[in-house]
Design a protein around this motif. Structure first.
Motif, short mmCIF file in Angstrom:
data_model
loop_
_atom_site.label_atom_id
_atom_site.label_comp_id
_atom_site.label_asym_id
_atom_site.label_seq_id
_atom_site.Cartn_x
_atom_site.Cartn_y
_atom_site.Cartn_z
N PRO A 128 0.83 -1.22 0.00
CA PRO A 128 0.00 0.00 0.00
C PRO A 128 0.86 1.26 0.00
N ILE A 129 0.28 2.32 -0.52
CA ILE A 129 0.97 3.60 -0.58
C ILE A 129 1.30 4.10 0.82
N LYS A 154 -9.92 4.54 2.34
CA LYS A 154 -9.84 4.40 0.89
C LYS A 154 -11.13 4.83 0.20
N ASP A 155 -12.26 4.34 0.66
CA ASP A 155 -13.53 4.69 0.00
C ASP A 155 -13.87 6.17 0.12
N LYS A 156 -13.41 6.80 1.18
CA LYS A 156 -13.70 8.24 1.36
C LYS A 156 -12.94 9.10 0.35
N GLN A 157 -11.96 8.51 -0.33
CA GLN A 157 -11.15 9.26 -1.30
C GLN A 157 -11.55 8.99 -2.74
N LYS A 158 -12.59 8.19 -2.97
CA LYS A 158 -13.00 7.83 -4.33
C LYS A 158 -13.26 9.03 -5.22
N ASP A 159 -13.88 10.04 -4.66
CA ASP A 159 -14.27 11.20 -5.45
C ASP A 159 -13.26 12.33 -5.40
N ASN A 160 -12.11 12.08 -4.82
CA ASN A 160 -11.07 13.09 -4.73
C ASN A 160 -10.13 12.93 -5.94
N PRO A 161 -10.19 13.87 -6.89
CA PRO A 161 -9.36 13.72 -8.10
C PRO A 161 -7.87 13.84 -7.83
N ASN A 162 -7.49 14.32 -6.65
CA ASN A 162 -6.08 14.47 -6.32
C ASN A 162 -5.54 13.33 -5.47
N ALA A 163 -6.36 12.35 -5.18
CA ALA A 163 -5.92 11.22 -4.36
C ALA A 163 -5.38 10.10 -5.25
N VAL A 164 -4.33 9.46 -4.80
CA VAL A 164 -3.77 8.33 -5.54
C VAL A 164 -4.31 7.00 -4.99
N CYS A 165 -5.29 7.09 -4.12
CA CYS A 165 -5.84 5.90 -3.46
C CYS A 165 -6.37 4.86 -4.45
N GLU A 166 -6.88 5.30 -5.59
CA GLU A 166 -7.42 4.34 -6.55
C GLU A 166 -6.35 3.39 -7.08
N PHE A 167 -5.10 3.78 -6.99
CA PHE A 167 -4.00 2.95 -7.48
C PHE A 167 -3.43 2.05 -6.39
N ILE A 169 -3.03 -0.78 -3.58
CA ILE A 169 -3.51 -2.15 -3.49
C ILE A 169 -4.32 -2.42 -2.21
N ALA A 170 -4.26 -1.50 -1.25
CA ALA A 170 -5.02 -1.70 -0.01
C ALA A 170 -6.51 -1.69 -0.31
N LEU A 171 -7.23 -2.48 0.44
CA LEU A 171 -8.68 -2.52 0.32
C LEU A 171 -9.30 -1.66 1.42
N GLN A 172 -10.51 -1.24 1.24
CA GLN A 172 -11.22 -0.52 2.27
C GLN A 172 -11.43 -1.42 3.47
N ASP A 173 -11.07 -0.98 4.64
CA ASP A 173 -11.32 -1.72 5.87
C ASP A 173 -12.81 -1.65 6.11
N GLU A 174 -13.48 -2.76 5.97
CA GLU A 174 -14.95 -2.79 6.08
C GLU A 174 -15.44 -2.38 7.47
N LYS A 175 -14.59 -2.49 8.47
CA LYS A 175 -14.98 -2.07 9.82
C LYS A 175 -15.06 -0.55 9.92
N MET A 176 -14.52 0.16 8.94
CA MET A 176 -14.47 1.64 8.97
C MET A 176 -15.50 2.27 8.04
N LYS A 177 -16.36 1.51 7.44
CA LYS A 177 -17.37 2.07 6.51
C LYS A 177 -18.44 2.80 7.24
#
Length: 177
Positions: A128-129, A154-167, A169-177
């Motif tokens: 992961p980054i 990770k999921d909170k950054q989906k709509d952030n065009p400046n985030a590199v989170c989409e690249f 490899i870490a997955l969203q921690d489902e406990k944090m949704k």
């Protein structure tokens, strides 16, 4: 930067071993002075981080940043396989957009190193980054459980065009949704 020219001239798939050579070449041009200026930016940028974990945040980011750059420079592994050129180009576009939004020289130094480190950990180390243990607000951290890297934001950054989170490899921690 050799990396940009390399990507523009290469085929659809890039050999990992060739990418490593180019990253090391670019990393060899990063002086201690540039590293110090980039770290100064990280410290300055952290002024907006909640005081409850600012010190841990600064320590975590700077140590990971410097250690990963050093590891990249000294990496003697022989990487097999290929990197998807389009994914790599898309990641570079995101970082270049970040660079274009600043006039702060220290921040530009940061992004030049950040670009190398993000590519190294994502496409070569396949980690992961944000390293395991990286703190986030609320006391949450990147974790490694059951063979998977988990990120609390990770999921909170989906709509952030400046985030590199989409690249990443870490997955969203489902406990944090």
């Amino acid at each position: 930067m050799v990396l940009t020219k390399f990507i523009d001239n290469s085929v659809d798939k890039i050999k990992k071993e060739e990418l490593m050579i180019v990253l090391k070449d670019d990393a060899s041009n990063v002086s201690i002075d540039i590293i110090m200026k980039a770290c100064a930016f990280l410290r300055s940028d952290a002024q907006f981080i909640p005081t409850s974990y600012r010190k841990e945040y600064i320590h975590s980011y700077i140590s990971a940043f410097v250690i990963q750059l050093k590891d990249m420079k000294n990496d003697k592994n022989n990487y097999k396989g290929f990197v998807n050129k389009n994914e790599l180009k898309n990641l570079l576009k995101v970082v270049q957009n970040q660079e274009e939004m600043t006039e702060d020289k220290n921040e530009l130094h940061f992004y030049n190193i950040y670009k190398l480190v993000v590519i190294y950990v994502t496409f070569l180390l396949e980690k992961p980054i944000h390293p395991v243990g990286t703190p986030f607000p609320g006391g949450f951290k990147v974790k490694y459980e059951n063979g998977k890297y988990l990120c609390p934001v990770k999921d909170k950054q989906k709509d952030n065009p400046n985030a590199v989170c989409e690249f990443c490899i870490a997955l969203q921690d489902e406990k944090m949704k």
